[in-house]
Design an enzyme around this catalytic site. Sequence first.
Site, PDB file in Angstrom:
ATOM      1  N   HIS A 195      51.927 -46.013 -11.794  1.00 37.44           N
ATOM      2  CA  HIS A 195      53.015 -45.414 -11.027  1.00 37.44           C
ATOM      3  C   HIS A 195      53.799 -46.569 -10.447  1.00 37.44           C
ATOM      4  O   HIS A 195      53.711 -47.678 -10.945  1.00 37.44           O
ATOM      5  CB  HIS A 195      52.467 -44.423 -10.002  1.00 37.44           C
ATOM      6  CG  HIS A 195      51.456 -44.985  -9.088  1.00 37.44           C
ATOM      7  ND1 HIS A 195      51.780 -45.474  -7.862  1.00 37.44           N
ATOM      8  CD2 HIS A 195      50.129 -45.161  -9.239  1.00 37.44           C
ATOM      9  CE1 HIS A 195      50.675 -45.912  -7.285  1.00 37.44           C
ATOM     10  NE2 HIS A 195      49.657 -45.743  -8.095  1.00 37.44           N
ATOM     11  N   ARG A 251      37.628 -48.923  -6.403  1.00 38.06           N
ATOM     12  CA  ARG A 251      38.902 -48.520  -6.987  1.00 38.06           C
ATOM     13  C   ARG A 251      39.543 -49.683  -7.715  1.00 38.06           C
ATOM     14  O   ARG A 251      39.384 -50.838  -7.325  1.00 38.06           O
ATOM     15  CB  ARG A 251      39.839 -48.003  -5.896  1.00 38.06           C
ATOM     16  CG  ARG A 251      39.324 -46.777  -5.185  1.00 38.06           C
ATOM     17  CD  ARG A 251      40.331 -46.253  -4.175  1.00 38.06           C
ATOM     18  NE  ARG A 251      41.449 -45.572  -4.807  1.00 38.06           N
ATOM     19  CZ  ARG A 251      41.437 -44.306  -5.191  1.00 38.06           C
ATOM     20  NH1 ARG A 251      40.358 -43.571  -5.000  1.00 38.06           N
ATOM     21  NH2 ARG A 251      42.490 -43.760  -5.754  1.00 38.06           N
ATOM     22  N   CYS A 259      48.065 -40.667 -13.669  1.00 35.43           N
ATOM     23  CA  CYS A 259      46.903 -40.778 -12.785  1.00 35.43           C
ATOM     24  C   CYS A 259      46.066 -39.489 -12.784  1.00 35.43           C
ATOM     25  O   CYS A 259      45.458 -39.166 -13.786  1.00 35.43           O
ATOM     26  CB  CYS A 259      47.368 -41.176 -11.391  1.00 35.43           C
ATOM     27  SG  CYS A 259      46.105 -42.009 -10.424  1.00 35.43           S
TER      28      CYS A 259
END
Lengths: 465, 244
Positions: free
Chosen positions: B193, B127, B93
């Site tokens: 993740h 996002r 990330c």
Amino acid sequence: MGLRRLAGSIAGKVAIAALRRVGRAATTAPGRVVLGLDPDFIGSVTGDARRVRTAVTGTNGKTTTAALMESCMRASGWSVVRNSSGANMLPGIASALVERVTAAGRIDVDAVVAEVDEATVPGLVRAMAVDVFVVTNFFRDQLDRYGEMDRTVAYVRRGLENFGGSTCLNADDPLVADLAPSVKADSTVFFGIDPLVDDDEGTDVELAAGVDTQFCPRCGGRFVYTHRVYGHLGDYHCPDCGWSRPRRHVVGRELPGKGTGVALEISFARGESIEVNLAIPGIYNAYNAVAAAAGAHASGVGLDDIRVGLEGFSGAFGRMEVLDIGGRELVLALSKNPVGFDQILGAVVSDDEAAAVVLGINDGHADGRDISWLWDVDFEMLCKRPDIRVSCAGSRAEDMAVRLKYGGIPAEGLRVEGDLASSVDAALEGVVEGRRVYALLTYTALLQLRSGLQRRGLVREMWRG
Amino acid sequence: MKLVLGHLYPDLMNLYGDRGNFIALQKRCEWRGIDVDLRRVTVGDDVNFADFDIVFVGGGQDREQEIVWSDLGRHRDDLARAVEDDVVVLAVCGGYQLLGHYYLTPGGRKIAGLGILDLHTESHSSRLVGNVVCRSEYLPAPGTLVGFENHGGRTHLGPGVAPLARMVKGHGNNGRDGTEGAVYRNVFGTYLHGSLLPKNPHFADVLIARALQRHHPGAELEPLGDALEWRAHRAAAALAGVRG
């Protein structure tokens, strides 16, 4: 009263009745119906409250702090409406209000206590004339919903910029204390805790892995802590820009405990103080109690009533709520982020009567769909108590099990299954009478388990909880 | 045998349980009798990346990420040399974005990256969030990676890197070209993740195996009992709507 409000109220009442007929909790749907018909419902109906409109936000402790405030107000003889189920966006708040609307279309209460989700703070401040706003703390929680913690803080900041009442801020949390310059409020009350300190605790305490903030929100410098309560809460100062914890008006000094609950001496600005023996355990509940004391005091509740209210409180819905099930105790604990989870695990492993733990992890929208945070929880603590049987349940039971394996908890004999209710039943069956089973649950897991127990007549109906 | 694992900025870049990746690497080495030396590196520390076998850097919040970007700049040449020497790097990330040429903020400000991976990132107000399943040619069977993504950045790969994986479900690098992550020599960048490595044990083992190859050519990894990990892998794929 406007026609809209009447129409909204009636439709909301009908929705509540319909949902209860089919055995479902009416925590948000009626509010959505009401707000659809009357967008100003929250503002107009809370205008009826005779004394005060209050709100509580922050990552952890919202429900307990709001419940403690209500308890203090009731000790003062006030009638109170509160969104007690934990549904804390505008529809949840509207649902709690519509339930209390009388045939005359009014609410007959002295005070409103609204627990509010951080991202809903700007909306609530627009909707309702809040007199007292309490902010508990900011920890990492449900990041996939709001992006990042800085954005969560920004929501609250934006709400408080337009807020003219009094604000009660946790001075021990730098992210909360830093809201003060943004607040337009008449008065800011800072509260905090002085914990019992172990000997030889050095300065600049090493912070734990799950800590969110140890850098100054003003200049980015690294904080020095002269003492730390837990997480990033404590007595901090920034050597770079000189900012330090603000002077506190309401301080809870922890006293040596007498029972399972925390004992506190809470002092107020004018040198007055009360000694309080809480029925609820843990230093995090000491924070909730001091936050509630500050909020109740700012609302006009007297110190004696605050003491009675805090001492008479035995636990909010699903927050270390103890149920008796066939002679065995089942403790329900909402566990939704690393810092809160660590506190609860700490209480479990120090309870000699604890015999089994069910970890119920769902990844629904209300839980946060990202469960990465499980890796920031200190499950390694469970290694201290190999006698406690552990099982994993919920939609993310397998992720939970892998986390335990890598935490050193033996994978053999670990029960992993999606169905939460049968995991809890199995845990209760495997435990002798008098021993305790803990169910540590994300939000939707808590609602699921509780409504299942309720259908079987094992707990009170939630909306009366 | 011994591996030195370096965790960069664990106090600042640990936004999404990235600690889980580090725990997975550590445990999977220890279970095989490989000694592990864990080193944490943070702002102001002196470091020599040639000492490390595996370097891990996770994601942070914007504010914290900027502190890291300004600190890591002074290590740039040292890290670049270590990468040419095939040190293994896993960057997730924010750490992944940091290895590119630059990061364009929502306000149009360009923050220079380390330029170790041939890619750049533009921030976007919406996002990309959700469960991810993708398929990587760098992995042994079943070849799938599962995880969770949550990023505002849209990363575009240059010719100097290869994508780590092709999307099956989710958004990946930029939500458009079907790629996820990037690979250059032994550097792996990804948006996943969840935590990533615990339920992708084959990926964890690829990283460990590549790290061992540097000093112990021909070393084989002993297989581990990964039934629980694969169960979590399949469950995560199923939650994303993909049969694993």
